[in-house]
Write a protein that holds these residues in place. Structure first.
Motif, PDB file in Angstrom:
ATOM      1  N   ASP A   6       6.326  20.138 -10.314  1.00 50.48           N
ATOM      2  CA  ASP A   6       7.403  18.933  -9.926  1.00 50.48           C
ATOM      3  C   ASP A   6       6.623  17.603  -9.358  1.00 50.48           C
ATOM      4  N   ILE A   7       6.362  16.711 -10.136  1.00 51.46           N
ATOM      5  CA  ILE A   7       5.604  15.529  -9.675  1.00 51.46           C
ATOM      6  C   ILE A   7       5.998  15.097  -8.417  1.00 51.46           C
ATOM      7  N   ALA A  18       8.544   7.424 -14.935  1.00 52.47           N
ATOM      8  CA  ALA A  18       9.173   6.869 -16.163  1.00 52.47           C
ATOM      9  C   ALA A  18      10.413   6.399 -15.996  1.00 52.47           C
ATOM     10  N   ASN A  20      13.152   3.124 -16.762  1.00 52.47           N
ATOM     11  CA  ASN A  20      13.611   2.213 -17.556  1.00 52.47           C
ATOM     12  C   ASN A  20      13.595   0.781 -16.925  1.00 52.47           C
ATOM     13  N   GLY A  28      16.293  12.144 -15.653  1.00 51.74           N
ATOM     14  CA  GLY A  28      15.157  12.796 -15.627  1.00 51.74           C
ATOM     15  C   GLY A  28      14.079  12.721 -14.458  1.00 51.74           C
ATOM     16  N   ASP A  30      12.776  10.004 -13.183  1.00 53.50           N
ATOM     17  CA  ASP A  30      13.324   8.991 -12.513  1.00 53.50           C
ATOM     18  C   ASP A  30      14.143   9.390 -11.559  1.00 53.50           C
ATOM     19  N   PRO A 110       3.727  11.810 -15.113  1.00 49.54           N
ATOM     20  CA  PRO A 110       4.544  12.602 -15.888  1.00 49.54           C
ATOM     21  C   PRO A 110       4.407  12.401 -17.343  1.00 49.54           C
ATOM     22  N   SER A 111       4.789  13.027 -18.299  1.00 45.49           N
ATOM     23  CA  SER A 111       4.863  12.989 -19.703  1.00 45.49           C
ATOM     24  C   SER A 111       5.533  11.761 -20.087  1.00 45.49           C
ATOM     25  N   VAL A 116      14.333  11.902 -22.298  1.00 43.87           N
ATOM     26  CA  VAL A 116      15.386  11.004 -22.707  1.00 43.87           C
ATOM     27  C   VAL A 116      14.897  10.120 -23.928  1.00 43.87           C
ATOM     28  N   VAL A 148       1.113  15.935 -14.773  1.00 46.59           N
ATOM     29  CA  VAL A 148       2.232  16.950 -14.288  1.00 46.59           C
ATOM     30  C   VAL A 148       3.164  17.146 -15.354  1.00 46.59           C
TER      31      VAL A 148
HETATM   32  N1  AR6 Z   1       8.220  16.223 -12.371  1.00 44.24           N
HETATM   33  C1  AR6 Z   1       7.499  16.241 -13.766  1.00 44.24           C
HETATM   34  N2  AR6 Z   1       7.981  15.877 -14.782  1.00 44.24           N
HETATM   35  C2  AR6 Z   1       9.315  15.897 -14.916  1.00 44.24           C
HETATM   36  C3  AR6 Z   1      10.111  15.984 -13.741  1.00 44.24           C
HETATM   37  C4  AR6 Z   1       9.647  16.144 -12.511  1.00 44.24           C
HETATM   38  N3  AR6 Z   1      10.485  16.242 -11.490  1.00 44.24           N
HETATM   39  N4  AR6 Z   1      11.462  15.621 -14.220  1.00 44.24           N
HETATM   40  C5  AR6 Z   1      11.492  15.752 -15.441  1.00 44.24           C
HETATM   41  N5  AR6 Z   1      10.258  15.637 -15.912  1.00 44.24           N
HETATM   42  P1  AR6 Z   1      12.046  11.748 -18.722  1.00 44.24           P
HETATM   43  P2  AR6 Z   1      11.393   9.227 -20.591  1.00 44.24           P
HETATM   44  C6  AR6 Z   1       9.720  15.330 -17.370  1.00 44.24           C
HETATM   45  O1  AR6 Z   1      13.356  11.856 -19.608  1.00 44.24           O
HETATM   46  O2  AR6 Z   1      11.414  10.149 -21.704  1.00 44.24           O
HETATM   47  C7  AR6 Z   1      15.384   8.082 -17.197  1.00 44.24           C
HETATM   48  O3  AR6 Z   1      16.888   8.094 -17.315  1.00 44.24           O
HETATM   49  C8  AR6 Z   1      10.498  15.817 -18.494  1.00 44.24           C
HETATM   50  O4  AR6 Z   1      10.509  17.226 -18.780  1.00 44.24           O
HETATM   51  O5  AR6 Z   1      12.277  11.730 -17.307  1.00 44.24           O
HETATM   52  O6  AR6 Z   1      10.244   8.412 -20.487  1.00 44.24           O
HETATM   53  C9  AR6 Z   1      14.779   6.769 -17.075  1.00 44.24           C
HETATM   54  O7  AR6 Z   1      15.760   6.154 -15.965  1.00 44.24           O
HETATM   55  C10 AR6 Z   1       9.667  14.966 -19.713  1.00 44.24           C
HETATM   56  O8  AR6 Z   1       8.598  15.728 -19.934  1.00 44.24           O
HETATM   57  O9  AR6 Z   1      11.661  10.098 -19.165  1.00 44.24           O
HETATM   58  C11 AR6 Z   1      14.748   6.230 -18.441  1.00 44.24           C
HETATM   59  O10 AR6 Z   1      16.193   5.714 -18.797  1.00 44.24           O
HETATM   60  C12 AR6 Z   1       9.054  13.895 -18.975  1.00 44.24           C
HETATM   61  O11 AR6 Z   1       9.107  14.187 -17.400  1.00 44.24           O
HETATM   62  C13 AR6 Z   1      14.655   7.376 -19.092  1.00 44.24           C
HETATM   63  O12 AR6 Z   1      14.932   8.493 -18.535  1.00 44.24           O
HETATM   64  C14 AR6 Z   1       9.742  12.542 -19.175  1.00 44.24           C
HETATM   65  O13 AR6 Z   1      11.087  12.591 -19.360  1.00 44.24           O
HETATM   66  C15 AR6 Z   1      13.111   7.505 -19.549  1.00 44.24           C
HETATM   67  O14 AR6 Z   1      12.839   8.673 -20.434  1.00 44.24           O
END
Ligand code: AR6
Length: 169
Positions: A6-7, A18, A20, A28, A30, A110-111, A116, A148
């Motif tokens: 967990d980051i 990551a 918006n 996610g 964020d 993060p990735s 999303v 992470v």
């Molecule tokens: N630690 C590390 N990685 C994580 C964590 C965590 N605690 N939680 C999720 N991930 P995403 P995006 C991973 O959807 O695709 C938001 O609503 C997750 O499994 O968080 O860039 C924003 O406000 C995935 O591999 O980001 C934007 O609207 C990675 O983080 C939108 O999502 C990124 O997934 C951005 O979408």
């Protein structure tokens, strides 16, 4: 360089969000970062006026173990024909530019875009690792970069991409 977890628990000069374009929170990673940092993070984000895709903005880390959060906005995946790869690469470059301006040496990503926003993780992982590798070569002040991953499957994808990265071994 690759870590499963967990980051929000990472102690570094900065962790990357990551976000918006509004920078006002979401789901996610964020959502997790805003929950862990506390309401002051959102207050500071409100003063920034958003962030275009591919760019990055820096805030303090508040209750996080990380000193700063660098918020970047990854591209939404539209099939790959709308400049997604270049925009994703720019996210990583923008984060390193903010780090240099602020004298930061350690960072955890993060990735970006692979949740999303639907960016295929095999392709995104190659871009992420290529940009990180390039920054480590070009920016001597950069000490440690961690990615992470949030699931064992995602970690495996990044491990495979790292093994195939030209010049990384
Ligand atoms: N630690 C590390 N990685 C994580 C964590 C965590 N605690 N939680 C999720 N991930 P995403 P995006 C991973 O959807 O695709 C938001 O609503 C997750 O499994 O968080 O860039 C924003 O406000 C995935 O591999 O980001 C934007 O609207 C990675 O983080 C939108 O999502 C990124 O997934 C951005 O979408």
């Amino acid at each position: 360089m690759l870590w499963l977890g967990d980051i929000t628990t990472v102690a570094a000069d900065a962790i990357v969000n990551a976000a918006n374009e509004s920078l006002l929170g979401g789901g996610g990673v964020d959502g997790a970062i805003h929950r862990a940092a506390g309401a002051e993070l959102l207050e500071e984000c409100r003063t920034l006026g958003g962030c275009p895709t591919g760019e990055a903005r820096i805030t303090r880390g508040y209750r996080l173990p990380a000193r700063h959060v660098i918020h970047t906005v990854g591209p939404r995946w539209h099939g790959g024909g709308q400049g997604e790869a270049a925009l994703l690469a720019r996210c990583y470059q923008s984060v390193f530019a903010r780090m240099e301006e602020h004298g930061l040496r350690t960072v955890a990503f993060p990735s970006i875009s692979t949740g999303v926003y639907g960016y295929p993780i095999e392709q995104a992982s190659r871009i992420a690792l290529r940009e990180i590798h390039a920054a480590l070569e070009r920016r001597p002040a950069l000490e440690k970069v961690t990615v992470v991953l949030f699931s064992p499957g995602d970690l495996q994808v990044y491990q495979r991409a790292l093994a195939e990265l030209p010049g990384a071994q």
